[in-house]
Design a protein around this motif. Structure first.
Motif, PDB file in Angstrom:
ATOM      1  N   GLY A 270       0.815  -1.213   0.000  1.00 52.30           N
ATOM      2  CA  GLY A 270       0.000   0.000   0.000  1.00 52.30           C
ATOM      3  C   GLY A 270       0.844   1.256   0.000  1.00 52.30           C
ATOM      4  O   GLY A 270       0.539   2.238  -0.686  1.00 52.30           O
ATOM      5  N   LEU A 271       1.925   1.231   0.783  1.00 53.17           N
ATOM      6  CA  LEU A 271       2.827   2.389   0.839  1.00 53.17           C
ATOM      7  C   LEU A 271       3.519   2.606  -0.502  1.00 53.17           C
ATOM      8  O   LEU A 271       3.715   3.745  -0.940  1.00 53.17           O
ATOM      9  N   LEU A 272       3.899   1.492  -1.146  1.00 50.91           N
ATOM     10  CA  LEU A 272       4.557   1.600  -2.454  1.00 50.91           C
ATOM     11  C   LEU A 272       3.619   2.218  -3.495  1.00 50.91           C
ATOM     12  O   LEU A 272       4.036   3.040  -4.318  1.00 50.91           O
ATOM     13  N   ASP A 273       2.351   1.813  -3.463  1.00 47.21           N
ATOM     14  CA  ASP A 273       1.381   2.383  -4.403  1.00 47.21           C
ATOM     15  C   ASP A 273       1.236   3.885  -4.195  1.00 47.21           C
ATOM     16  O   ASP A 273       1.222   4.670  -5.168  1.00 47.21           O
ATOM     17  N   GLU A 274       1.108   4.325  -2.936  1.00 42.88           N
ATOM     18  CA  GLU A 274       0.965   5.758  -2.668  1.00 42.88           C
ATOM     19  C   GLU A 274       2.240   6.504  -3.057  1.00 42.88           C
ATOM     20  O   GLU A 274       2.183   7.591  -3.635  1.00 42.88           O
ATOM     21  N   TYR A 275       3.379   5.901  -2.772  1.00 42.61           N
ATOM     22  CA  TYR A 275       4.659   6.559  -3.112  1.00 42.61           C
ATOM     23  C   TYR A 275       4.780   6.731  -4.623  1.00 42.61           C
ATOM     24  O   TYR A 275       5.237   7.781  -5.112  1.00 42.61           O
ATOM     25  N   SER A 276       4.372   5.715  -5.359  1.00 47.99           N
ATOM     26  CA  SER A 276       4.433   5.803  -6.816  1.00 47.99           C
ATOM     27  C   SER A 276       3.557   6.938  -7.335  1.00 47.99           C
ATOM     28  O   SER A 276       3.964   7.707  -8.219  1.00 47.99           O
ATOM     29  N   SER A 277       2.340   7.067  -6.775  1.00 45.89           N
ATOM     30  CA  SER A 277       1.423   8.125  -7.198  1.00 45.89           C
ATOM     31  C   SER A 277       1.966   9.508  -6.854  1.00 45.89           C
ATOM     32  O   SER A 277       1.979  10.419  -7.693  1.00 45.89           O
ATOM     33  N   VAL A 278       2.440   9.678  -5.615  1.00 51.32           N
ATOM     34  CA  VAL A 278       2.943  10.982  -5.162  1.00 51.32           C
ATOM     35  C   VAL A 278       4.204  11.374  -5.922  1.00 51.32           C
ATOM     36  O   VAL A 278       4.362  12.523  -6.359  1.00 51.32           O
ATOM     37  N   SER A 279       5.111  10.440  -6.115  1.00 47.69           N
ATOM     38  CA  SER A 279       6.363  10.764  -6.799  1.00 47.69           C
ATOM     39  C   SER A 279       6.127  11.092  -8.268  1.00 47.69           C
ATOM     40  O   SER A 279       6.816  11.940  -8.855  1.00 47.69           O
ATOM     41  N   THR A 280       5.126  10.423  -8.880  1.00 53.25           N
ATOM     42  CA  THR A 280       4.789  10.731 -10.274  1.00 53.25           C
ATOM     43  C   THR A 280       4.265  12.157 -10.394  1.00 53.25           C
ATOM     44  O   THR A 280       4.664  12.906 -11.291  1.00 53.25           O
ATOM     45  N   GLN A 281       3.360  12.542  -9.482  1.00 56.48           N
ATOM     46  CA  GLN A 281       2.859  13.918  -9.482  1.00 56.48           C
ATOM     47  C   GLN A 281       3.998  14.907  -9.270  1.00 56.48           C
ATOM     48  O   GLN A 281       4.080  15.934  -9.954  1.00 56.48           O
ATOM     49  N   PHE A 282       4.865  14.607  -8.345  1.00 55.06           N
ATOM     50  CA  PHE A 282       5.985  15.489  -8.025  1.00 55.06           C
ATOM     51  C   PHE A 282       6.898  15.676  -9.241  1.00 55.06           C
ATOM     52  O   PHE A 282       7.318  16.789  -9.564  1.00 55.06           O
ATOM     53  N   GLN A 283       7.157  14.577  -9.948  1.00 55.31           N
ATOM     54  CA  GLN A 283       8.034  14.645 -11.117  1.00 55.31           C
ATOM     55  C   GLN A 283       7.378  15.398 -12.271  1.00 55.31           C
ATOM     56  O   GLN A 283       8.002  16.254 -12.899  1.00 55.31           O
ATOM     57  N   GLU A 284       6.089  15.070 -12.548  1.00 59.86           N
ATOM     58  CA  GLU A 284       5.409  15.698 -13.668  1.00 59.86           C
ATOM     59  C   GLU A 284       5.256  17.204 -13.473  1.00 59.86           C
ATOM     60  O   GLU A 284       5.258  17.968 -14.443  1.00 59.86           O
ATOM     61  N   ARG A 285       5.135  17.628 -12.234  1.00 56.95           N
ATOM     62  CA  ARG A 285       4.969  19.054 -11.964  1.00 56.95           C
ATOM     63  C   ARG A 285       6.299  19.772 -11.746  1.00 56.95           C
ATOM     64  O   ARG A 285       6.326  20.925 -11.319  1.00 56.95           O
TER      65      ARG A 285
END
Length: 560
Positions: free
Chosen positions: A117-132
């Motif tokens: 679950g933590l890995l899924d959230e980390y993937s989502s947050v890091s993707t947003q962080f990178q794209e922005r």
């Protein structure tokens, strides 16, 4: 899908603005909204940001989608300094970064069964962080400030001390640094110089999210947009066109030509059917057979009945065909707007109309320009360019005697009637349209109404609207009408194409080119610049310099 809009409608009293508006916005869409002034373009953006409520329909952003809005008028900013606004803008990125750090710590200490679950959230947050752009945020701040020509300002500078154009660019910079998934921009190029507009086009071309923009800038729509939304002024509905502005114009021309041809063909068919109905009715009234040779009355009656039945059947078929067409006819293509923005004035006789000799001007410790020398003749066409804040508008005020020079002399011939179009509409919002137009002119109201309608800029139902009810573009058209009524023989135009919708713009530009007296225009509109025949002067670093009119684009590019 980032945004879904379904059947949105909006009216103000009895005035319908938007009707049954539906569309979908996906990632990487670059959409330009066009249509006449007052048709509801800015209203649509305000509805999508919750600043106004729709009368019907709905819209929904996808979960976790963030939007950012740049209004046409510069809002008041909460921060006391430029850096305050920057830090507030990137605050979301800082929050994402902080959450990434928290998740990294949790993943290093948590039990294996909770790790997924933590890995899924980390993937989502890091993707947003990178794209922005989170991994290069400091570089991004410098890039945006430089691109919008704000890097010369200290970040500690109070926002309240900035010029209107600087405030507008700071607002745009803060929005871009916020990096939302959907950018909603209302006339974003109005306060940008040539170099900043080119930078913005390039920036938006590679932007990670979607862009929905209201703009009158034809170059911008050609270079930054891949889809056009048109709001129709007659039906108040939205139509979508693929491609940039040039593709839209061609598609509209083809569409109108086809509709005109279909309309004319149907009108010809209607006339032919009506003619045929008249003929059949006349035939029915004349149907009579002489007595048969065998004097058989029964045979004669049978012939008449058969002929009448055949005639009646044909008549019914033709009438039914006409009824079907008239029940749902092809509408007549609406008349194209005919704008009569013509200045009915004679050219000025004097060979020297305005002369500036060794003029200097400053405010406080800041010198805007010094030792300026310029002479305007009876036929002068002069394009005044330069970075925002260089003092171009102040130079116009000196020519109108609204400001006095610190040094030097400004001479204006007594016969000069100087007409000035300011950069921003500045009309009394409490007055109605017709009273604003007639201002101090003498005459009957009906005469002024007829003249204003004759320009093609307003309709009869607009006459008693308050100025405050008009869009900025409609206010701009009212200022143009007032300018024509004033009958100037000298024109000072400060960003004349600002806020004017594309249906009016080309006619107004043609009237400027045909004006018989001297014209000085301040403009960053690249299309206007390319078609403005005349001298090019640049005000930069306090010095006014004349350039050869061979390449305004190269001049503006040098500001980067």
């Amino acid at each position: 899908m980032l945004l879904t809009v379904r059947n949105i409608a909006k009216s103000y009293g009895a005035i319908r603005v938007l009707s049954d508006i539906s569309f979908v916005i996906n990632a990487h869409d670059r959409i330009g909204i066009v249509g006449p002034n007052g048709v509801g373009k800015s209203t649509l953006l305000r509805l999508l940001t919750g600043q106004e409520e729709a009368d019907g329909g709905s819209f929904a952003y996808a979960p976790a989608v963030a939007y950012g809005y740049l209004p046409q008028s510069t809002p008041e900013f909460a921060g006391s300094s430029i850096d305050d606004l920057i830090q507030e803008a990137v605050g979301n990125l800082r929050q994402l970064e902080e959450r990434m750090r928290q998740l990294e710590h949790l993943m290093s200490t948590t039990a294996e069964e909770e790790l997924a679950g933590l890995l899924d959230e980390y993937s989502s947050v890091s993707t947003q962080f990178q794209e922005r752009g989170g991994y290069e945020i400091n570089h991004q701040i410098e890039r945006v400030l430089a691109g919008l020509h704000l890097d010369y300002l200290p970040r500690t500078r109070s926002v309240q001390t900035l010029s209107g154009g600087e405030k507008a660019r700071v607002g745009l910079a803060a929005l871009l640094l916020r990096s939302p998934d959907v950018l909603l921009l209302d006339e974003p190029t109005n306060h940008l110089d040539f170099a900043s507009m080119e930078w913005l086009e390039s920036y938006l071309a590679s932007y990670h999210g979607a862009v929905l923009v209201v703009s009158h800038d034809r170059q911008f729509l050609n270079r930054a947009i891949n889809q056009i939304f048109e709001i129709d002024e007659h039906r108040h509905q939205l139509r979508s066109y693929s491609g940039n502005y040039d593709a839209y114009v061609q598609a509209k021309a083809n569409e109108r030509a086809k509709l005109q041809e279909e309309y004319e063909q149907q009108q010809e068919e209607i006339q032919e059917l009506r003619r045929r109905i008249r003929e059949l009715r006349q035939q029915a009234s004349r149907t009579h057979f002489g007595p048969p040779r065998d004097n058989d009355k029964t045979a004669r009656f049978g012939h008449e009945q058969k002929a009448q039945k055949s005639s009646s059947s044909k008549l019914n078929a033709v009438e039914m065909r006409l009824e079907r067409i008239e029940a749902d006819p092809i509408p007549r293509p609406p008349e194209l707007l005919q704008v009569n923005s013509h200045f009915n004035v004679e050219g000025i006789a004097s060979q020297e109309v305005i002369r500036l000799a060794h003029v200097s001007k400053g405010f406080g410790n800041r010198t805007l320009f010094h030792d300026v020398n310029m002479t305007l003749g009876a036929k002068t066409r002069l394009l005044l360019t330069g970075p925002n804040g260089a003092g171009k508008t102040t130079l116009f005020k000196l020519m109108q005697k609204l400001e006095a020079p610190d040094e030097g002399e400004v001479h204006v011939v007594p016969s000069a009637r100087v007409g000035y179009l300011p950069q921003e509409p500045s009309l009394d919002p409490t007055k109605n349209v017709i009273d604003t137009y007639r201002y101090d002119q003498i005459g009957f109201e009906g005469e002024f109404i007829g003249r204003l309608i004759g320009y093609g800029l307003f309709r009869l139902e607009d006459m008693h609207k308050r100025v405050g009810q008009l869009s900025l573009g409609q206010q701009r058209k009212l200022e143009i009408a007032r300018l024509m009524a004033w009958g100037p023989n000298v024109l000072l135009l400060d960003e004349p194409t600002n806020y004017i919708s594309l249906d009016v713009l080309e006619s107004f530009e043609a009237s400027i080119r045909a004006f018989p007296g001297p014209v000085i225009a301040i403009s960053h509109d690249r299309w206007f610049i390319q078609h403005f025949a005349g001298e090019i002067w640049e005000l930069r670093d306090g010095v006014l310099t004349q350039h050869e009119p061979e390449s305004a684009a190269l001049l503006h590019a040098s500001w980067e």
